[in-house]
Write a protein that holds these residues in place. Structure first.
Motif, PDB file in Angstrom:
ATOM      1  N   TYR A   1       1.078  -1.505   0.046  1.00 27.30           N
ATOM      2  CA  TYR A   1       0.031  -0.216  -0.211  1.00 27.30           C
ATOM      3  C   TYR A   1       0.891   1.278  -0.494  1.00 27.30           C
ATOM      4  O   TYR A   1       0.853   2.231  -0.870  1.00 27.30           O
ATOM      5  CB  TYR A   1      -1.022  -0.427   0.875  1.00 27.30           C
ATOM      6  CG  TYR A   1      -1.784   1.497   1.235  1.00 27.30           C
ATOM      7  CD1 TYR A   1      -3.218   1.224   0.677  1.00 27.30           C
ATOM      8  CD2 TYR A   1      -1.057   1.936   2.605  1.00 27.30           C
ATOM      9  CE1 TYR A   1      -3.610   2.805   1.042  1.00 27.30           C
ATOM     10  CE2 TYR A   1      -1.914   3.088   2.419  1.00 27.30           C
ATOM     11  CZ  TYR A   1      -3.246   3.556   1.655  1.00 27.30           C
ATOM     12  OH  TYR A   1      -4.003   4.552   2.560  1.00 27.30           O
ATOM     13  N   THR A   2       2.395   0.741   0.375  1.00 26.72           N
ATOM     14  CA  THR A   2       2.881   2.210   0.728  1.00 26.72           C
ATOM     15  C   THR A   2       3.888   2.751  -0.307  1.00 26.72           C
ATOM     16  O   THR A   2       4.184   3.864  -0.798  1.00 26.72           O
ATOM     17  CB  THR A   2       3.762   2.046   1.884  1.00 26.72           C
ATOM     18  OG1 THR A   2       4.832   0.997   1.540  1.00 26.72           O
ATOM     19  CG2 THR A   2       2.990   2.275   3.554  1.00 26.72           C
ATOM     20  N   ALA A   3       3.681   1.853  -1.218  1.00 29.84           N
ATOM     21  CA  ALA A   3       4.808   1.884  -2.397  1.00 29.84           C
ATOM     22  C   ALA A   3       4.337   2.585  -3.548  1.00 29.84           C
ATOM     23  O   ALA A   3       2.302   3.104  -3.517  1.00 29.84           O
ATOM     24  CB  ALA A   3       4.691   0.859  -3.266  1.00 29.84           C
ATOM     25  N   PRO A   4       5.055   3.809  -4.505  1.00 26.32           N
ATOM     26  CA  PRO A   4       4.032   4.922  -4.944  1.00 26.32           C
ATOM     27  C   PRO A   4       3.683   4.584  -6.455  1.00 26.32           C
ATOM     28  O   PRO A   4       2.918   5.172  -6.575  1.00 26.32           O
ATOM     29  CB  PRO A   4       5.702   5.068  -5.740  1.00 26.32           C
ATOM     30  CG  PRO A   4       6.798   3.972  -5.551  1.00 26.32           C
ATOM     31  CD  PRO A   4       6.641   3.726  -4.452  1.00 26.32           C
ATOM     32  N   ASP A   5       3.820   3.396  -6.321  1.00 22.87           N
ATOM     33  CA  ASP A   5       2.814   2.589  -8.093  1.00 22.87           C
ATOM     34  C   ASP A   5       1.777   1.595  -6.911  1.00 22.87           C
ATOM     35  O   ASP A   5       1.384   1.079  -7.844  1.00 22.87           O
ATOM     36  CB  ASP A   5       4.189   2.420  -8.555  1.00 22.87           C
ATOM     37  CG  ASP A   5       3.893   0.619  -8.408  1.00 22.87           C
ATOM     38  OD1 ASP A   5       4.670   0.492  -7.006  1.00 22.87           O
ATOM     39  OD2 ASP A   5       4.991  -0.020  -9.082  1.00 22.87           O
TER      40      ASP A   5
ATOM     41  N   LYS B   1      -1.409   1.908  -9.254  1.00 25.47           N
ATOM     42  CA  LYS B   1      -1.445   1.240 -10.281  1.00 25.47           C
ATOM     43  C   LYS B   1      -2.339  -0.159 -10.184  1.00 25.47           C
ATOM     44  O   LYS B   1      -2.632  -0.682 -11.528  1.00 25.47           O
ATOM     45  CB  LYS B   1      -0.443   2.024 -11.300  1.00 25.47           C
ATOM     46  CG  LYS B   1      -0.228   1.071 -12.745  1.00 25.47           C
ATOM     47  CD  LYS B   1       0.721   1.726 -13.454  1.00 25.47           C
ATOM     48  CE  LYS B   1       0.370   1.420 -15.403  1.00 25.47           C
ATOM     49  NZ  LYS B   1       0.528   0.065 -14.678  1.00 25.47           N
ATOM     50  N   LYS B   2      -0.570  -0.483  -9.494  1.00 28.39           N
ATOM     51  CA  LYS B   2      -1.006  -2.213  -9.581  1.00 28.39           C
ATOM     52  C   LYS B   2      -2.172  -2.430  -8.815  1.00 28.39           C
ATOM     53  O   LYS B   2      -2.189  -4.050  -9.388  1.00 28.39           O
ATOM     54  CB  LYS B   2       0.417  -3.102  -8.785  1.00 28.39           C
ATOM     55  CG  LYS B   2       1.780  -2.595  -8.911  1.00 28.39           C
ATOM     56  CD  LYS B   2       3.007  -3.162  -8.205  1.00 28.39           C
ATOM     57  CE  LYS B   2       3.981  -2.963  -8.865  1.00 28.39           C
ATOM     58  NZ  LYS B   2       5.554  -3.453  -8.220  1.00 28.39           N
ATOM     59  N   PHE B   3      -2.515  -2.315  -8.009  1.00 25.41           N
ATOM     60  CA  PHE B   3      -3.814  -2.481  -6.830  1.00 25.41           C
ATOM     61  C   PHE B   3      -5.495  -2.927  -8.177  1.00 25.41           C
ATOM     62  O   PHE B   3      -5.384  -4.129  -8.466  1.00 25.41           O
ATOM     63  CB  PHE B   3      -4.396  -1.786  -6.296  1.00 25.41           C
ATOM     64  CG  PHE B   3      -5.615  -1.877  -5.541  1.00 25.41           C
ATOM     65  CD1 PHE B   3      -5.315  -3.487  -4.389  1.00 25.41           C
ATOM     66  CD2 PHE B   3      -6.939  -1.203  -6.187  1.00 25.41           C
ATOM     67  CE1 PHE B   3      -6.846  -3.521  -3.814  1.00 25.41           C
ATOM     68  CE2 PHE B   3      -7.955  -1.247  -4.991  1.00 25.41           C
ATOM     69  CZ  PHE B   3      -7.463  -2.675  -4.573  1.00 25.41           C
TER      70      PHE B   3
END
Length: 279
Positions: free
Chosen positions: A8-12, A15-17
């Motif tokens: 959840y904390t990743a910058p992308d 988009k991935k979710f």
């Protein structure tokens, strides 16, 4: 098909979710803002509630559908004849709830609602222009001020051998709502339908959050975002003696929201509740 947890904390993360939702109807999040200690406490406190006779004083209201549903009146999945092996409590902020359990549940309800609304914004952000053209209003606004969003505290009791033949904890079904937010349960068993006859185990690492698309989002997106069948299978061996607690939040739009040319949220919900035999 494999379900991989998105940080959840990743910058992308957004988009991935949404890519996972688009491909499988499901997404798994780790490092999300829902407090695991709160979930653990709710599991413990509601296990005690389901083990007591207090639950009988909170029988569900046939019109508003808040309160306790026993195994005798629980859902029969669409297309099935055997009732699921489960009991559950429907919590709405305006509905009935044991006083000593309400504040904790309300705090969780609000936190999960806030996260669900954020994730719906992610879905809106990555909806192609031609798909977004189906939306009667921005997705992120459909559930604002809705009093229909439901928190269900689910209890799957131990398997005793006296159950109806072929009955399982939750037969294959799709959810009705926009998005469902589900902390990993305290026991495994959740599976999602893959291709053909394949069933995929959903990761149940404690602390992860499982999100799936409901039929209302599928309807609103003209089928672009799929509402995928899922089920909860019965445990085997020694695990049959264990209860399973689950805590899904079903994000619902306001009743007047137009989902498609066929349905508003109100007419869609009424149709599905009749199919489930609880309307």
């Amino acid at each position: 098909m494999q379900l991989l947890a998105v940080d959840y904390t990743a910058p992308d993360a957004d988009k991935k979710f949404v890519e996972s939702l688009r491909q499988t109807g499901f997404g798994v999040l780790k490092n999300h803002p829902i407090e695991q200690s709160t979930v653990t406490s709710i599991y413990k406190n509601w296990q005690a509630f389901f083990n007591s006779d207090d639950k009988l004083h909170y029988a569900f209201d046939n019109q508003s559908h808040d309160g306790f549903f026993s195994t005798k009146v629980s859902e029969t999945a669409k297309g099935f004849k055997k009732k699921d092996i489960k009991e559950y409590f429907h919590y709405y902020p305006w509905g009935k709830c044991p006083p000593d359990l309400k504040q904790e549940l309300q705090d969780y309800y609000q936190a999960a609602n806030n996260l669900a609304s954020e994730l719906l914004g992610w879905v809106e952000k990555y909806s192609p222009t031609d798909v977004a053209a189906h939306y009667s209003e921005p997705l992120s606004g459909m559930a604002v001020d809705s009093d229909q969003t439901l928190l269900r505290v689910l209890h799957y009791p131990p398997i005793t051998g006296s159950e109806e033949p072929d009955a399982i904890r939750a037969a294959a079904h799709e959810d009705i709502n926009l998005l469902t937010i589900l902390p990993s349960a305290n026991e495994p068993g959740l599976q999602v339908k893959g291709t053909g006859d394949e069933w995929i185990d959903v990761p149940c690492d404690f602390g992860t959050l499982i999100v799936n698309i409901g039929d209302m989002l599928q309807e609103a997106s003209g089928g672009y975002f799929p509402s995928t069948s899922h089920r909860v299978i019965n445990p085997q061996g020694a695990d049959q003696t264990k209860s399973r607690i689950s805590l899904p939040l079903f994000l619902h739009p306001r009743p007047e929201v137009v989902l498609s040319e066929r349905h508003t949220a109100k007419t869609y919900l009424a149709e599905r509740l009749r199919e489930l035999g609880v309307a």
